[in-house]
Design a protein around this motif. Sequence first.
Motif, short mmCIF file in Angstrom:
data_model
loop_
_atom_site.label_atom_id
_atom_site.label_comp_id
_atom_site.label_asym_id
_atom_site.label_seq_id
_atom_site.Cartn_x
_atom_site.Cartn_y
_atom_site.Cartn_z
N GLN A 1 -4.71 1.43 -32.88
CA GLN A 1 -6.19 1.43 -33.23
C GLN A 1 -6.96 1.43 -31.72
O GLN A 1 -6.25 2.10 -30.90
N ASP B 1 -3.02 -5.98 -36.08
CA ASP B 1 -4.32 -6.78 -36.70
C ASP B 1 -5.38 -6.18 -36.18
O ASP B 1 -5.65 -5.67 -35.11
N ASP B 2 -6.45 -6.13 -36.95
CA ASP B 2 -7.72 -5.69 -36.78
C ASP B 2 -8.59 -6.66 -35.84
O ASP B 2 -9.44 -6.33 -35.04
N SER B 3 -7.94 -7.83 -35.70
CA SER B 3 -8.57 -8.93 -34.89
C SER B 3 -7.46 -9.33 -33.72
O SER B 3 -6.23 -9.08 -34.05
N TRP C 1 -13.32 -11.47 -32.93
CA TRP C 1 -12.58 -10.91 -32.00
C TRP C 1 -12.01 -9.61 -32.73
O TRP C 1 -10.74 -9.52 -32.35
N LYS C 2 -12.55 -8.75 -33.05
CA LYS C 2 -12.14 -7.47 -33.57
C LYS C 2 -11.71 -6.44 -32.37
O LYS C 2 -12.62 -6.41 -31.55
N LYS D 1 -12.11 -3.46 -32.20
CA LYS D 1 -13.15 -2.55 -32.05
C LYS D 1 -14.50 -2.93 -31.54
O LYS D 1 -15.13 -2.27 -30.85
N ASP D 2 -14.45 -4.18 -30.93
CA ASP D 2 -15.54 -4.90 -30.55
C ASP D 2 -15.41 -5.25 -28.95
O ASP D 2 -16.01 -5.60 -28.35
N ASN E 1 -6.14 1.14 -39.92
CA ASN E 1 -7.32 0.80 -39.99
C ASN E 1 -8.04 2.23 -39.83
O ASN E 1 -9.12 2.14 -39.38
N LEU F 1 -12.17 2.46 -39.88
CA LEU F 1 -12.89 1.85 -38.92
C LEU F 1 -12.90 2.81 -37.39
O LEU F 1 -13.86 2.44 -36.67
#
Length: 289
Positions: free
Chosen positions: A70, A82-84, A101-102, A104-105, A152, A155
């Motif tokens: 990711q 996970d995405d989180s 808590w993604k 990507k953030d 993902n 995203l």
Amino acid sequence: MHARVVAASAVAVLAVVALVNPTSDARAGEVRTPLVIGHRGAPAYAPENTLPSIDKAARVGSTWVENDVQRTKDGELVVVHDDSLQRTTDVKRVFPGRAPWKVKDFTAAEIARLDAGSWFSPAYKGTRVPTLDQYMRRVEHNHQSLLLEVKNPELYPGIERQILKTLGNDGWLDRPHLKRLVVQSFSADSVRTVHELKPALTTAYLGAPPVSQLKQYARFADLINPSYGSLSKSYVSAVHGVRGAHGRPLGVYAWTVDDKATALKVAGYGVDGIISSKADVVRAALRGR
């Protein structure tokens, strides 16, 4: 030391032969033993998708490992499922006000602060989420091969090109390494993009498309990798009856198989590979059948 390296290299070559021509034994009428891939490394013994996990996978005999890639907020590729970040790190403690808590953030520097091992065992306290670059260097060090999942992709626009750039920078897109590398995704569009960007690369679609649609997927994929629960002997046979993007019969890797009974059942369907979180258990089962 030299003997161990030679032995590991020999096993890797055998695994590559199985990948490159997965149905040759079946055509010869022989019993074929599927290739076994360590799902997220060796997550029964070490925290998933970490460097200790692929090190442990190497120690228990996994010449092939699988991972998930990711992208961080500032564009770094990291290996995490996970995405989180919540399940497999201490992000909730370190950054309590930033739910959900993604990945990507968070920036790469912020993710590098997280403990990705204590949740699994105190023995792995301080383990970090690896970048893809760090991960590829360790795979190379271990003489392993890689089934890389673009996770993902919806995203992360453009992640396929970025992954290929990283792989190229790490020397993984030359002819010898291409025999040790497969890129897969649940997104058909993502798999198609990878194939178009690097046609020589082996690609796989995660899922079980209807038999009537297999020829469409075969235009950009070499493997169809479904959940073992969706498989049957007739489906595997139908997949093998279609030639993939490189002119070979489509292969089938089943996931995620972690016990002897299921491993024997799925192997009986004629699959070419089994993705397992307990790869040593599956290999032992297949050796004893």
